[in-house]
Every structure is written in structure tokens, then in C-alpha cells.
Write an enzyme that holds these catalytic residues in place. Structure first.
Site, PDB file in Angstrom:
ATOM      1  N   SER A 202       0.854  -1.191   0.000  1.00  0.00           N
ATOM      2  CA  SER A 202       0.000   0.000   0.000  1.00  0.00           C
ATOM      3  C   SER A 202       0.882   1.231   0.000  1.00  0.00           C
ATOM      4  CB  SER A 202      -0.882  -0.006   1.253  1.00  0.00           C
ATOM      5  OG  SER A 202      -1.544   1.224   1.435  1.00  0.00           O
ATOM      6  N   TYR A 215      -2.332  -0.828  10.354  1.00  0.00           N
ATOM      7  CA  TYR A 215      -2.296  -1.106   8.917  1.00  0.00           C
ATOM      8  C   TYR A 215      -0.978  -0.656   8.307  1.00  0.00           C
ATOM      9  CZ  TYR A 215      -3.657  -0.772   3.981  1.00  0.00           C
ATOM     10  OH  TYR A 215      -3.709  -0.894   2.611  1.00  0.00           O
TER      11      TYR A 215
END
Length: 335
Positions: A202, A215
Site C-alpha cells: 500500500s 495497517y
């Protein structure tokens, strides 16, 4: 009080400092290498390639969102698909969607595996079933993910453990289960690689995004693992691609967990995830990932905003963290 002459002398001394000059030269060299790498990637992208006939593609988190889009994109070719997720009924629904869109595919081209990839035994079982069903594995795509949104002080340590187990350790356990067999299999006709491994990280693995600490910490770890793995497996004819998408309209925001002011946290997160122009479509991202595998790219960043943000963070880390602190203090909800 410093005079103009003293200021100029100080500046000249700084430019004459060997450490400053070395750093300046290093910066120029890094820029040149980055430009050369981009040119090489562009040249590679112009070279026509295709997925070999009969390739076996495994996608974790393949029942919905980006994982389903990736599986559907690869299913344009004459391949076999292994889809893994926790819920078997969702996997069966994903299979039906792909069959409806790809009329040349047949049910026997699929193998569905219900698995909890935070469990190392399920990671090993996934690989065992893949080889038992199809006899090989050509493209392994780690896509399964979890998102917990909220201020750092409200994030329990269990949130970090869940994120690390699914984003990092699931990729490690699955890869380690597959590698001994990948080393032994021969490349399919028309391909010079034994296999390809794709780790979906990401932009949160390049920039620490506030209110997404579990995350982003786990995605940073996945980026490091993936980049190091690329360096060590390349000589074995196994290509590892690190994918760093920006915001995507995958629907994954509906499955996120929110802490603190849940309504306010959900509002900002879903607004960013659903806004065209800010977030891209999963189909576009899947096509970029497909092409990256074709051309053996080591890393791609999806969306221009994410690409620019990653490079700005690399060049200006202090400014980036100051801006993130500003966003945290004045834009995002308070704990």
C-alpha cells in the site's frame, strides 16, 4: 550579528565540506538511477508478453474487492485459478461472477480454498492443495488484508498483531510453503521465470498515514520483506513484485473496523475511499498489477497521487511528517 560577507563565507564553507559534497553527489546519483530505472521499466512495458498457457494463479483475499478484480483480469487468459478467503460461500459467488464474465472459463479451471491465513497451518494447506490440484504454481498473489481505523492511543496491541499476522506473516508462511517446490519446477513454455510472487502492500507502506497505525506498520513491514525477497530470489528465476496502491474504490471500506468517534472516523475514511479522482477503480489497479507481472517489474505504485506522495516522502521526510501531524491535529477526528 552575522554580516553578509560572513554569511557568504559560511555558505561557501558548507559547499566545500566533503560530507556535503558527498551527500549532494549521492542525491544526483540516486536521481539518475531512478530515471534510468523508469526508462528501463518503460522499455520493458513496450515489449509484448503474455501469461503462459495453463499457468496457475493463486490469489488470497480473492472473493471480493481488489482480489476478485485481479482474479478476473488474469482469467482473460487460458489459466487455472486458485482463490482463497475465509468464507467459502463468498468464494463460490466470486467464481460465478468470473465465469459469467469470462465465457471461455470452466468450473474445473478453479480451486476454492476456505482458509484463515492468520493460521500458519492454513497457509501451508493452501499451497498443498494448489499443488495437489494443479501440480504447479506460477503466480502467487498475496492480497488478503484488514483495516482498523482510529487514533493510535485507542488501537489495542491486538490490532497490530492481527495486521501483522495477515499482511506480513501470512505472506511469509505462504511463500515459505511454496518456495521449495517453486525452486524445482521448470518455467512454462514462453516464460523465462519459474514463478512470480506479488505482494499487495500500500502507499501506507511508504507513508505512515495517521489513524491507520496497525495497517501502515504492517504494510511497511511487507514492503521491506517483499523488496528483500526480490533481491534474493531473482537469481532463482522467481520474480517478486511489490505493489503499493493508493486509494481504491474496492468496497473494502465497508469491512473496516472503526475506533473512537466511529461515525466521524467512518466519514473521512469512506469519503476518501469512494471519491473519484482521489480513489481509483479496482479494475484499473488489477490491470496495472497484471501488466507488472507480465513485464517482471520489481515495484509499482498505483495512482499518480500515491506515486508523487511516495517520492515527496523520500525527498522530504521531515516535511512529510510535519504535514501528517497537521492532518492528525486539525483534520482527523480527536480521540
Amino acid at each position: 550579528m552575522t554580516t553578509f560577507a560572513e554569511s557568504n563565507t559560511s555558505s561557501l564553507a558548507r559547499f566545500a565540506n566533503p560530507f556535503f559534497l558527498a551527500g549532494f553527489a549521492t542525491g544526483i546519483a540516486e536521481t539518475a538511477f531512478d530515471v534510468a530505472g523508469t526508462a528501463l521499466s518503460t522499455a520493458r512495458a513496450l515489449r509484448p508478453t503474455q501469461i503462459p498457457e495453463g499457468a496457475v494463479v493463486l490469489v488470497t483475499g480473492g472473493s471480493r474487492g481488489l482480489g476478485l478484480a485481479i482474479a478476473n483480469r488474469f482469467a482473460h487468459n487460458n489459466i487455472r485459478l486458485v482463490l482463497a478467503a475465509r468464507d467459502l460461500s463468498e468464494l463460490q459467488s466470486a467464481q460465478q461472477q468470473i465465469l459469467a464474465q469470462q465465457s471461455h472459463r470452466r468450473p474445473e479451471d478453479f480451486h476454492l480454498v476456505a482458509a484463515d491465513l492468520t493460521n500458519p497451518a492454513d497457509c501451508r494447506r493452501l499451497i498443498d492443495e494448489t499443488f495437489a490440484r494443479f501440480g504447479r504454481l506460477d503466480i502467487l498473489i498475496h492480497n488478503a488484508g484488514v483495516i482498523e481505523v482510529g487514533p493510535a492511543e485507542l488501537q489495542p496491541t491486538e490490532a497490530f498483531e492481527r495486521a501483522m499476522q495477515l499482511h506480513l506473516f501470512a505472506a511469509i508462511h505462504t511463500t515459505w510453503a511454496a518456495l521449495p517446490r517453486l525452486y524445482q519446477q521448470e518455467p512454462l513454455p514462453g516464460w523465462r521465470r519459474r514463478a512470480a510472487i506479488v505482494n499487495i502492500a500500500s502507499i501506507g507502506g511508504k507513508i505512515a498515514v495517521p489513524h491507520l497505525l496497525p495497517y501502515t506498520a504492517s504494510k511497511f513491514a511487507l514492503v521491506g520483506f517483499s523488496e528483500g525477497l526480490h533481491a534474493e530470489l531473482r537469481r532463482h528465476k522467481i520474480r517478486v513484485t511489490t505493489v503499493c496502491p493508493g486509494l481504491m474504490r474496492t468496497g473494502g471500506e465497508e469491512h473496516a473496523q472503526f475506533l473512537g468517534d466511529q461515525k466521524a472516523e467512518a466519514l473521512w475514511f469512506k469519503l476518501c475511499a469512494k471519491t473519484p479522482g482521489i480513489a481509483t477503480t479496482p479494475e484499473h489497479a488489477a490491470d496495472r498489477i497484471y501488466r507488472a507481472v507480465l513485464h517482471g517489474c520489481s515495484e509499482i505504485t498505483i495512482t499518480p497521487q500515491a506515486w508523487l506522495a511516495a517520492r515527496f516522502a523520500g525527498l522530504c521526510p521531515n516535511t512529510t511528517q510535519l504535514l501528517n501531524a497537521f492532518v492528525n491535529d486539525y483534520i482527523l477526528p480527536r480521540a
